[in-house]
Scaffold this active site. Structure first.
Site, PDB file in Angstrom:
ATOM      1  N   CYS A 254       0.834  -1.202   0.000  1.00  0.00           N
ATOM      2  CA  CYS A 254       0.000   0.000   0.000  1.00  0.00           C
ATOM      3  C   CYS A 254       0.870   1.253   0.000  1.00  0.00           C
ATOM      4  O   CYS A 254       2.102   1.180   0.097  1.00  0.00           O
ATOM      5  CB  CYS A 254      -0.930   0.020   1.219  1.00  0.00           C
ATOM      6  SG  CYS A 254      -0.060   0.281   2.776  1.00  0.00           S
TER       7      CYS A 254
ATOM      8  N   CYS B 254       3.182   1.698   2.926  1.00  0.00           N
ATOM      9  CA  CYS B 254       4.471   0.995   2.796  1.00  0.00           C
ATOM     10  C   CYS B 254       5.477   1.914   2.095  1.00  0.00           C
ATOM     11  O   CYS B 254       6.639   2.003   2.487  1.00  0.00           O
ATOM     12  CB  CYS B 254       4.306  -0.281   1.973  1.00  0.00           C
ATOM     13  SG  CYS B 254       3.203  -1.517   2.680  1.00  0.00           S
TER      14      CYS B 254
ATOM     15  N   ASP C 285      11.615  29.725 -31.197  1.00  0.00           N
ATOM     16  CA  ASP C 285      12.760  30.111 -32.005  1.00  0.00           C
ATOM     17  C   ASP C 285      12.340  30.011 -33.477  1.00  0.00           C
ATOM     18  O   ASP C 285      11.464  29.215 -33.816  1.00  0.00           O
ATOM     19  CB  ASP C 285      13.925  29.165 -31.703  1.00  0.00           C
ATOM     20  CG  ASP C 285      15.126  29.454 -32.585  1.00  0.00           C
ATOM     21  OD1 ASP C 285      15.551  30.606 -32.634  1.00  0.00           O
ATOM     22  OD2 ASP C 285      15.614  28.503 -33.230  1.00  0.00           O
TER      23      ASP C 285
ATOM     24  N   ASP D 298      15.885  24.560 -30.937  1.00  0.00           N
ATOM     25  CA  ASP D 298      16.606  23.381 -31.424  1.00  0.00           C
ATOM     26  C   ASP D 298      18.112  23.556 -31.474  1.00  0.00           C
ATOM     27  O   ASP D 298      18.832  22.604 -31.775  1.00  0.00           O
ATOM     28  CB  ASP D 298      16.102  23.009 -32.824  1.00  0.00           C
ATOM     29  CG  ASP D 298      16.629  23.964 -33.891  1.00  0.00           C
ATOM     30  OD1 ASP D 298      16.776  25.169 -33.582  1.00  0.00           O
ATOM     31  OD2 ASP D 298      16.884  23.526 -35.025  1.00  0.00           O
TER      32      ASP D 298
ATOM     33  N   ASP E 117      20.085  27.966 -28.032  1.00  0.00           N
ATOM     34  CA  ASP E 117      18.783  27.996 -27.373  1.00  0.00           C
ATOM     35  C   ASP E 117      18.825  27.353 -25.992  1.00  0.00           C
ATOM     36  O   ASP E 117      17.891  27.517 -25.198  1.00  0.00           O
ATOM     37  CB  ASP E 117      17.731  27.243 -28.212  1.00  0.00           C
ATOM     38  CG  ASP E 117      17.472  27.911 -29.553  1.00  0.00           C
ATOM     39  OD1 ASP E 117      17.508  29.155 -29.596  1.00  0.00           O
ATOM     40  OD2 ASP E 117      17.245  27.201 -30.545  1.00  0.00           O
TER      41      ASP E 117
END
Length: 746
Positions: free
Chosen positions: A13, A16, A432, A630, A634
């Site tokens: 559970c 635990c 961008d 990308d 950046d």
């Protein structure tokens, strides 16, 4: 500091999980510990000088759980599947035994329950001794896991769901045992000596049935990982010394040349060196349209070669392939915790002790008010049985597991649960331009030389640009090569970030860059301005050329807008998200591209070192900001943004700095990521609502709060059934996310 993830066994559970977190966090040098109950693993960040994986595993073992190093291999996935199947079979046997015996006991108890003498039920079936003989194997064998778990918790001064179930069923069984051996004790107090063996047996059986369903449902939440592992090719046809060999995928090495025929899976990541074909990359990128592949193009392992034969030079194998990295990222994300889960974790920490206190108070109140031991016992048992911390512990992790897996299916890699949660709050998205909104493959469209031969000036420009890594520089070099012009060597090369490049070709100082930079160098560009403004109005990037500090010419470069960009921008705006363009390009070119895709706010002529400041400027407006990029330049802005999204076709640095990666490099992935985030968070909120309402309403009803008004008490059997299916309902609701489909219509 180091980080380790361990697979856990023996958890029953959420309490635990809380115990494991507590014991690992108490170790010296441990900075953080997060247990994911849904996938049964713990991630611990620790100081290697103060503790070790061994010490962490030992600490967990000392409180009764097993912690082992996980293995992301297909074999490990199969082992986990077999273990889950074995657990299901064990639970099924117990449920069948408990179900059959429980049915007999309920039938034998009907005269007591109804107060009627039912002729069809023999008296011996209702006998306390007969019911004890039937109930005992269920109590001992079926209930063994609950009692062992409760004993372990007691030894470690904690309390778990096992504690509640053990106390509740033992109370009902012990009460019945006392009635069986000493009925006169109850008759002396004016009470009917009635046994409740069926309560203990049926409650235990219902809880085991709930665990069986939960076990199966939790197995389904891991389907994403199994599907991803199943995509991997088993063998590869390798060309060595002019001969073909079919090798196991594990034996393929970087640099091997692999032959892939039509209809076969591409076994590893690499580059096409011969042939041409179309490749279906949908299983990795989510892109449904096959991609044409020619010599020099990158191919991804586990994708399907469709029409032609290809020879591929392996560049990444084993754990370095895109597929393996996707599996690792999905597993990391599924093992992380969302901030929305913190409240549930805090509640789970004190849940069981509070429930035990309420059960004791319920017993004392009913015993003192009604003077009825039976009524007091049954009410207290109902409180213990109906309470369920598991529903709280499963509410967020199961949804996160399904959501991140669904993201991977759609070509979206989510680094952690926090990123997935935060994505639904995004108010502003910064895009961008080059490689994000546009294709990122610029080509030279115009060239102007004022007082030199075209070929002579192009030769000088190409010599300088050949030393630059900028995409525009590559376009210029490619254009010059196509003219058949020989490119000379350059000396004293220097790149000025965000401005341009310069160097010496022979004795001539050549400068290639922005008009702004030319002005900073005090170079007169007035003769070039009309051409530049005309080209920029048409959406072209214009590069100025100077030789020996005199303006000599211009190059016009165009980068096509991705086909999907206008639709993606429109969809984001319909989702009430502001879309902003951020680019180092000049204002006129940026505005032209912005108009084409429908963006109204533009930051142009922004140098790489200024991008972070622009993100901070938007954040200062009180907005949750996402950055999409990308390139290497950046990466700082991606890290600064509240949520960083990297285009998967970009650089490794940008991807590493981001929170979410769009493998396909398509802006529609942003729309899908936000829709998935919203759907996942909505699902978590529903789960938490069900879990909290269930416990908030169920515990008082079991305690008898409705009895003074309606004379109605909740049967422990009903409480057990409700408790058993509370966790199942949460996991089942999370599984609805598997039906998520991006609409791109917002």
């Amino acid at each position: 500091m180091d980080k380790i993830t361990l697979k856990l066994r023996g958890m029953h559970c959420a309490s635990c999980a809380s115990s494991i977190e507590s014991v690992t966090r108490s170790l010296p040098g441990v900075a953080s510990s997060n247990v994911n109950f849904a996938i049964e693993q713990v991630t611990v960040e620790y100081d290697v000088g103060k503790t070790s994986p061994n010490a962490i595993q030992t600490a967990i073992a000392n409180i009764g759980f097993e912690a082992i190093l996980p293995n992301a291999s297909k074999d490990s996935q199969d082992i986990d599947k077999k273990l889950r199947l074995a657990e299901s079979q064990r639970l099924t046997r117990k449920v069948w035994l408990g179900g059959v015996i429980g049915t007999i006991l309920v039938i034998g108890s009907l005269p007591m329950m109804t107060g009627l003498n039912i002729a069809l039920i023999p008296a011996w079936v209702s006998s306390a001794w007969f019911q004890l003989c039937l109930a005992l194997p269920v109590q001992v064998w079926c209930g063994s896991s609950f009692y062992i778990g409760a004993w372990k918790a007691f030894k470690n001064h904690t309390a778990t769901m096992d504690t509640l179930i053990a106390l509740g069923t033992l109370a009902a069984f012990s009460y019945s045992l006392t009635v069986t051996f000493n009925p006169s004790f109850f008759t002396a107090q004016g009470l009917q000596p009635e046994v409740y063996y069926e309560v203990s047996v049926v409650v235990m059986t219902l809880i085991l049935l709930g665990k069986l369903f939960e076990n199966r449902a939790k197995g389904e939440t891991s389907d994403a990982i199994r599907k991803l592992m199943g995509l991997q090719a088993k063998t590869a046809r390798v060309l060595r010394d002019g001969k073909e060999f079919d090798l196991p995928i594990e034996d393929v090495q970087v640099g091997d040349v692999i032959l892939v025929r039509p209809g076969e899976k591409i076994p590893v990541d690499g580059e096409a060196i011969a042939g041409n074909s179309t490749v279906d990359e949908s299983m990795v990128t989510g892109e449904s349209i096959p991609i044409e592949k020619n010599i020099g193009d990158r191919v991804i392992g586990a994708t399907m070669n469709k029409t032609g034969s290809l020879q591929i030079k392996a560049s990444h194998v084993g754990k370095d392939t895109v597929l393996s990295q996707i599996v690792d990222l999905v597993q990391q994300a599924q093992g992380s915790k969302a901030p929305i889960q913190r409240l549930a974790d805090r509640v789970t920490g004190w849940f069981v002790p509070v429930v035990i206190s309420i059960a004791i108070a319920t017993f004392l109140i009913w015993f003192n008010i009604m003077g009825n031991l039976t009524l007091a016992t049954i009410s207290a048992v109902g409180v213990l049985i109906i309470a369920c911390p598991c529903a709280l512990g499963l509410a967020a992790p199961t949804s996160i597991m399904v959501g991140t897996g669904k993201g991977a299916e759609n070509g979206i890699l989510i680094k952690d649960a926090s990123s997935l949660e935060l994505a639904h709050k995004i108010q502003t998205i910064v895009l961008d331009k080059t490689g994000t909104i546009t294709e990122g493959k610029p080509t030279v469209t115009d060239f102007l030389a004022l007082d030199r031969e075209n070929a002579e000036l192009l030769k000088l420009v190409a010599a300088i640009e050949r030393n630059s890594e900028h995409p525009l520089a590559e376009a210029v070099v490619e254009y010059v090569k196509q003219q058949g012009i020989e490119i000379p060597e350059v000396t004293e090369f220097n790149a000025i970030a965000g401005s341009g490049v310069q160097g010496k070709v022979g004795n001539a100082l050549v400068q290639v860059g922005t008009r702004r930079w030319m002005h900073e160098l005090q170079i007169d560009t007035s003769e070039l301005n009309p051409y530049q403004e005309s080209w920029e109005t048409g959406g072209k990037t214009v590069v100025s050329i100077a030789v020996d500090n005199v303006a000599r010419g211009l190059i016009g470069i165009a980068d096509r807008v991705k086909v999907s960009s206008p639709a993606a921008v429109s969809a984001l705006q319909r989702m009430n998200i502001e879309v902003v363009m951020l680019t180092g390009d000049n204002s006129q070119t940026a505005e032209a591209i912005a108009r084409e895709v429908g963006i109204k706010r533009v930051f142009a002529e922004v140098r790489p070192d200024q991008k972070v400041a622009k993100i901070q400027e938007l954040q200062a407006e009180g907005k949750i900001v996402a950055m999409v990029g990308d390139g290497i330049n950046d990466a700082p802005a991606l890290a600064q943004a509240n949520v960083g999204l990297a285009i998967g076709t970009g650089t490794d640095i940008a991807i590493a700095a981001s929170d979410i990666t769009l493998i396909a490099g398509d802006l529609q992935g942003i729309v899908t990521a936000i829709q998935l985030s919203r759907a996942t968070i909505r699902n978590i909120q529903q789960n938490l609502f069900f879990a909290f309402i269930y416990n908030i309403a169920g515990i008082p009803i079991a305690a008898g709060i409705l009895f003074p008004f309606f004379g109605w008490l909740l049967s422990p059997i009903i409480a057990g059934g409700v408790m058993a299916f509370s966790s199942v309902s949460v996991v089942t609701n999370a599984l609805r996310l598997r039906g998520f489909r991006p609409t791109h219509q917002a």
